[in-house]
Structures are given as C-alpha cells and as structure tokens.
Design a protein around this motif. Structure first.
Motif, mmCIF file in Angstrom:
data_model
loop_
_atom_site.group_PDB
_atom_site.id
_atom_site.type_symbol
_atom_site.label_atom_id
_atom_site.label_comp_id
_atom_site.label_asym_id
_atom_site.label_seq_id
_atom_site.Cartn_x
_atom_site.Cartn_y
_atom_site.Cartn_z
ATOM 1 N N MET A 1 0.837 -1.215 0.000
ATOM 2 C CA MET A 1 0.000 0.000 0.000
ATOM 3 C C MET A 1 0.872 1.265 0.000
ATOM 4 S SD MET A 1 -3.113 1.134 0.072
ATOM 5 C CE MET A 1 -4.232 -0.147 0.583
ATOM 6 N N ILE A 2 0.584 2.192 -0.880
ATOM 7 C CA ILE A 2 1.339 3.457 -0.918
ATOM 8 C C ILE A 2 0.599 4.502 -0.069
ATOM 9 C CG2 ILE A 2 2.211 5.296 -2.409
ATOM 10 C CD1 ILE A 2 2.162 3.237 -4.738
ATOM 11 N N ASN A 3 1.291 5.006 0.949
ATOM 12 C CA ASN A 3 0.678 5.996 1.849
ATOM 13 C C ASN A 3 0.987 7.414 1.375
ATOM 14 O OD1 ASN A 3 -0.370 4.043 3.621
ATOM 15 N ND2 ASN A 3 1.634 3.819 4.588
ATOM 16 N N VAL A 4 -0.085 8.182 1.199
ATOM 17 C CA VAL A 4 0.065 9.523 0.601
ATOM 18 C C VAL A 4 -0.377 10.612 1.576
ATOM 19 C CG1 VAL A 4 -0.665 11.000 -1.328
ATOM 20 C CG2 VAL A 4 -0.508 8.534 -1.661
ATOM 21 N N VAL A 5 0.366 11.720 1.589
ATOM 22 C CA VAL A 5 -0.117 12.944 2.244
ATOM 23 C C VAL A 5 -0.519 13.903 1.128
ATOM 24 C CG1 VAL A 5 0.607 15.001 3.524
ATOM 25 C CG2 VAL A 5 1.209 12.737 4.390
ATOM 26 N N VAL A 6 -1.751 14.389 1.192
ATOM 27 C CA VAL A 6 -2.224 15.344 0.177
ATOM 28 C C VAL A 6 -2.069 16.766 0.727
ATOM 29 C CG1 VAL A 6 -4.203 16.151 -1.176
ATOM 30 C CG2 VAL A 6 -3.847 13.696 -0.853
ATOM 31 N N SER A 7 -1.212 17.525 0.067
ATOM 32 C CA SER A 7 -0.978 18.910 0.491
ATOM 33 C C SER A 7 -1.901 19.827 -0.314
ATOM 34 C CB SER A 7 0.495 19.235 0.253
ATOM 35 O OG SER A 7 0.701 20.611 0.280
ATOM 36 N N GLY A 8 -2.662 20.663 0.434
ATOM 37 C CA GLY A 8 -3.714 21.453 -0.213
ATOM 38 C C GLY A 8 -4.980 20.625 -0.334
ATOM 39 N N CYS A 9 -5.166 19.714 0.637
ATOM 40 C CA CYS A 9 -6.242 18.701 0.539
ATOM 41 C C CYS A 9 -7.656 19.290 0.528
ATOM 42 C CB CYS A 9 -6.105 17.677 1.672
ATOM 43 S SG CYS A 9 -6.303 18.417 3.303
ATOM 44 N N ASN A 10 -7.821 20.498 1.087
ATOM 45 C CA ASN A 10 -9.170 21.070 1.097
ATOM 46 C C ASN A 10 -9.389 22.102 -0.007
ATOM 47 O OD1 ASN A 10 -10.149 19.410 3.063
ATOM 48 N ND2 ASN A 10 -9.715 20.807 4.758
ATOM 49 N N GLY A 11 -8.445 22.160 -0.928
ATOM 50 C CA GLY A 11 -8.612 23.007 -2.109
ATOM 51 C C GLY A 11 -9.320 22.228 -3.211
ATOM 52 N N ALA A 12 -9.555 22.910 -4.331
ATOM 53 C CA ALA A 12 -10.299 22.283 -5.436
ATOM 54 C C ALA A 12 -9.595 21.016 -5.936
ATOM 55 C CB ALA A 12 -10.445 23.301 -6.569
ATOM 56 N N MET A 13 -8.278 21.108 -6.200
ATOM 57 C CA MET A 13 -7.549 19.936 -6.703
ATOM 58 C C MET A 13 -7.371 18.888 -5.616
ATOM 59 S SD MET A 13 -6.948 19.728 -9.847
ATOM 60 C CE MET A 13 -6.054 18.219 -9.579
ATOM 61 N N GLY A 14 -7.097 19.314 -4.399
ATOM 62 C CA GLY A 14 -6.891 18.370 -3.291
ATOM 63 C C GLY A 14 -8.096 17.478 -3.089
ATOM 64 N N ARG A 15 -9.286 18.057 -3.270
ATOM 65 C CA ARG A 15 -10.515 17.262 -3.063
ATOM 66 C C ARG A 15 -10.729 16.268 -4.202
ATOM 67 N NH1 ARG A 15 -15.249 20.525 -2.384
ATOM 68 N NH2 ARG A 15 -14.126 22.280 -3.241
ATOM 69 N N VAL A 16 -10.424 16.698 -5.424
ATOM 70 C CA VAL A 16 -10.549 15.769 -6.564
ATOM 71 C C VAL A 16 -9.520 14.646 -6.411
ATOM 72 C CG1 VAL A 16 -10.313 15.550 -9.081
ATOM 73 C CG2 VAL A 16 -11.433 17.558 -8.114
ATOM 74 N N LEU A 17 -8.295 15.011 -6.014
ATOM 75 C CA LEU A 17 -7.231 14.014 -5.844
ATOM 76 C C LEU A 17 -7.594 12.998 -4.760
ATOM 77 C CD1 LEU A 17 -4.374 12.915 -6.359
ATOM 78 C CD2 LEU A 17 -3.495 14.645 -4.781
ATOM 79 N N THR A 18 -8.126 13.493 -3.657
ATOM 80 C CA THR A 18 -8.542 12.596 -2.564
ATOM 81 C C THR A 18 -9.530 11.550 -3.089
ATOM 82 O OG1 THR A 18 -8.221 14.275 -0.872
ATOM 83 C CG2 THR A 18 -9.735 12.495 -0.323
ATOM 84 N N LYS A 19 -10.482 12.017 -3.882
ATOM 85 C CA LYS A 19 -11.504 11.116 -4.420
ATOM 86 C C LYS A 19 -10.869 10.062 -5.338
ATOM 87 C CE LYS A 19 -16.228 11.783 -5.737
ATOM 88 N NZ LYS A 19 -17.075 12.475 -6.667
ATOM 89 N N VAL A 20 -9.954 10.510 -6.181
ATOM 90 C CA VAL A 20 -9.274 9.578 -7.098
ATOM 91 C C VAL A 20 -8.525 8.512 -6.295
ATOM 92 C CG1 VAL A 20 -7.341 9.402 -8.754
ATOM 93 C CG2 VAL A 20 -9.103 11.138 -9.074
ATOM 94 N N ILE A 21 -7.796 8.935 -5.252
ATOM 95 C CA ILE A 21 -7.009 7.967 -4.468
ATOM 96 C C ILE A 21 -7.936 7.031 -3.691
ATOM 97 C CG2 ILE A 21 -5.276 7.678 -2.633
ATOM 98 C CD1 ILE A 21 -3.995 10.290 -3.563
ATOM 99 N N GLU A 22 -9.042 7.593 -3.186
ATOM 100 C CA GLU A 22 -9.964 6.756 -2.405
ATOM 101 C C GLU A 22 -10.578 5.630 -3.242
ATOM 102 O OE1 GLU A 22 -11.046 9.678 1.342
ATOM 103 O OE2 GLU A 22 -12.462 9.598 -0.308
ATOM 104 N N GLU A 23 -10.565 5.802 -4.562
ATOM 105 C CA GLU A 23 -11.096 4.742 -5.435
ATOM 106 C C GLU A 23 -10.029 3.718 -5.809
ATOM 107 O OE1 GLU A 23 -12.792 6.977 -8.648
ATOM 108 O OE2 GLU A 23 -14.488 7.631 -7.415
#
Ligand SMILES: NC(=O)C1=CN([C@@H]2O[C@H](COP(=O)(O)OP(=O)(O)OC[C@H]3O[C@@H](n4cnc5c(N)ncnc54)[C@H](OP(=O)(O)O)[C@@H]3O)[C@@H](O)[C@H]2O)C=CC1
Ligand SMILES: O=C(O)C1=N[C@H](C(=O)O)C[C@H](O)C1
Length: 253
Positions: A1-23
């Motif tokens: 499993m690759i563990n990621v920290v999303v920087s800017g996670c509550n911005g527009a891109m951070g939220r889209v990225l979170t969703k992509v990783i969660e899938e």
C-alpha cells in the motif's frame, strides 16, 4: 500500500485528488495539509503545516500554494519522503530551493500533470523548429475564475520550451495594452483569460504570412491532473534522489 499525504487537501484539486485515491486499491491518503483544517469532513487527519504531520507516508502530492513549499521540502528531506509538486506560481528563489532539495530526496515537478499537454509541448517544439524564424508565436491560456496565478505555470512551461528551441533569443510579453504596444519580432505574447469553471486550455498560435497553425490542449475536468499526479507518485517512489518531470515519466528514465 502506498501511503500519501495530500498537500492542499481542502482546495479544489486536493478534493478531486482525494476522491481519485480513495477509489484505488494500492494507494491511501493517510493525512492532509491545508490552511483550512476543518472546511470539509475528511476521512483522514488534516494539519495546518507539514511539520505537524504524525503519520508515516511514502509520498506527498502537493496542490497548494507557493508559500507552503519551504515547509514541505524540509519535511520531505528530513523524513526521506518523495514529493510530487503540482503547485504553480513559484518565484525564482523557490524554484532554486526545489532544485537544491532534489539532491536529498526524489522530487517530481510539473506545472501540468496531463499527458496531453506534454504531447502539445513536443508538437510545439517541432513547429518552432520549422516556423520559429518566420511566424509570430503567441500563447493563450484560459482558466477558471478562482485561479490566483497568471500566466499559468503551463503557459510559462510552453514559452520556455519554445525559447529553448530558439536559443533563448525570445522575450516574453504578457498581454498588450496602450498606444505603443506594437509586437516586436523576437517576442512571444502570453495572454491569460479567466472565467467560470474552465479546467484549463492552452493554445499556441504560429501566425505567418497568409497561414496560421494552432496547437491546442483542453482539459475537460480537474480529474486528468489528479490522475497524472498519481502516476507521477507511483513513478518516483523507487527512483534515486533527483528532479523528475513528465518527460522522465514518458521516457521512463
Ligand atoms: N500541475 C498541474 O497539473 C496542476 C496544478 N494546479 C496548481 O495547484 C495549485 C492548487 O490549485 P487549486 O486546488 O485549484 O487551488 P485552491 O486554492 O482551490 O487550493 C489550494 C489549497 O491549498 C491551501 N494552501 C495554500 N497555501 C497553503 C499553505 N501555505 N499551507 C497550507 N495550505 C495552503 C489553500 O488554502 P487557502 O484557500 O486558504 O489559501 C487551499 O485550500 C495551484 O498552484 C494550481 O495552479 C492545479 C491544477 C493542475
Ligand atoms: O490552476 C489550475 O487550475 C491549473 N493550473 C496549472 C497551471 O497553472 O498551468 C495547470 C492546469 O492548467 C490547471
């Protein structure tokens, strides 16, 4: 499993990225970094700055703002963590810091994480080699009305690639205004449009005598950038320390 920290996670891109990783099955977000820690209900802890992150991680993906970079680099270098930098708008001093930090960890940096824009850059280089001396080159970039930096990092990246093909002989002209604004021969005009929810559009125009070539890339959603940054993260994990970009990924070197 690759563990990621999303920087800017509550911005527009951070939220889209979170969703992509969660899938994904082989990647998970273990923490986020954002100035606004409690804007949304995140499935992971969110910290105001990198130094506060407690979770162990393999890679940071950064879509935040230039003011975050010093802390991020320090955190990545001190903890031997790879970092994907998608943020744009850095000063020359910040760019130097990123280059220096890449001696001590793996850094992937691209102002545009889509594969398509990198194809556009290669096409534009080819066109420049044939038309550079005889056509006027202008770049038009269009983005959403929330974008803070102009011109876009991608437009700068394209202009620099063209200039390199022309041995650094070009000056950049940002927009035109006034009664003494005639185009010079050795200039690349760069123009920024802002409006609505445009995800990102870059057009390079080669205007010659009685003919025009336009090379254009359109991002249809932010997801393309998020997916590209995930590919970049997978790519740099096991690399040697150094500074990598989309060309490194495409050519697998
Ligand atoms: N390379 C690529 O392919 C792409 C790059 N980008 C770039 O990514 C960046 C983010 O874009 P976008 O998501 O649209 O922007 P947003 O403003 O929506 O998101 C950025 C988030 O990061 C936060 N932030 C900014 N500075 C800091 C800091 N010093 N410490 C902690 N958090 C911080 C912001 O907080 P606050 O709002 O309070 O400032 C915000 O929540 C931009 O630079 C953009 O150009 C975007 C898309 C694609
Ligand atoms: O802020 C954005 O949205 C984007 N920023 C990047 C840039 O500045 O080039 C990439 C993309 O076009 C979207």
């Amino acid at each position: 499993m690759i563990n990621v920290v999303v920087s800017g996670c509550n911005g527009a891109m951070g939220r889209v990225l979170t969703k992509v990783i969660e899938e994904m099955e082989d990647m998970t977000v273990v923490a986020g970094i954002d100035k606004n820690t409690d804007l949304y209900k995140n499935n992971y802890p969110v910290y105001k700055s990198p130094s506060l992150v407690k979770e162990k991680c393999d890679v940071i993906i950064d879509f935040s703002g230039p003011s975050n970079i010093s802390g991020l680099l320090e955190y990545a270098v001190n903890n031997d963590i790879a970092i994907v930098i998608a943020t744009t708008g850095f000063s020359d001093k910040e760019e130097k810091k990123i280059k220096e930090a890449s001696k001590f960890t793996r850094i992937f940096k691209s102002s545009n994480m889509s594969l398509g824009v990198n194809v556009l850059i290669n096409l534009v280089k080819q066109a420049t080699n044939t038309l550079g001396d005889i056509a006027d080159i202008e770049i038009i970039e269009k983005h959403h009305n929330k974008k803070v930096d102009a011109p876009s990092g991608t437009a700068k990246m394209i202009a620099e690639a063209i200039n390199k093909e022309l041995d650094g002989s070009m000056e950049f002209s940002y927009g035109r205004n006034g009664t003494d604004a005639k185009r010079e021969e050795n200039e690349i005009g760069i123009h920024s449009i802002r409006g609505g929810t445009i995800s990102g559009e870059h057009t390079v125009i080669f205007a010659g005598l009685d003919e025009i070539i336009e090379v254009k890339h359109t991002a249809l959603s932010k997801k393309v950038f998020a997916q590209g940054s995930v590919k970049a993260a997978q790519y740099i994990l096991n690399r040697k320390n150094g500074l990598y970009d989309m060309n490194s990924l495409i050519n697998n070197n």
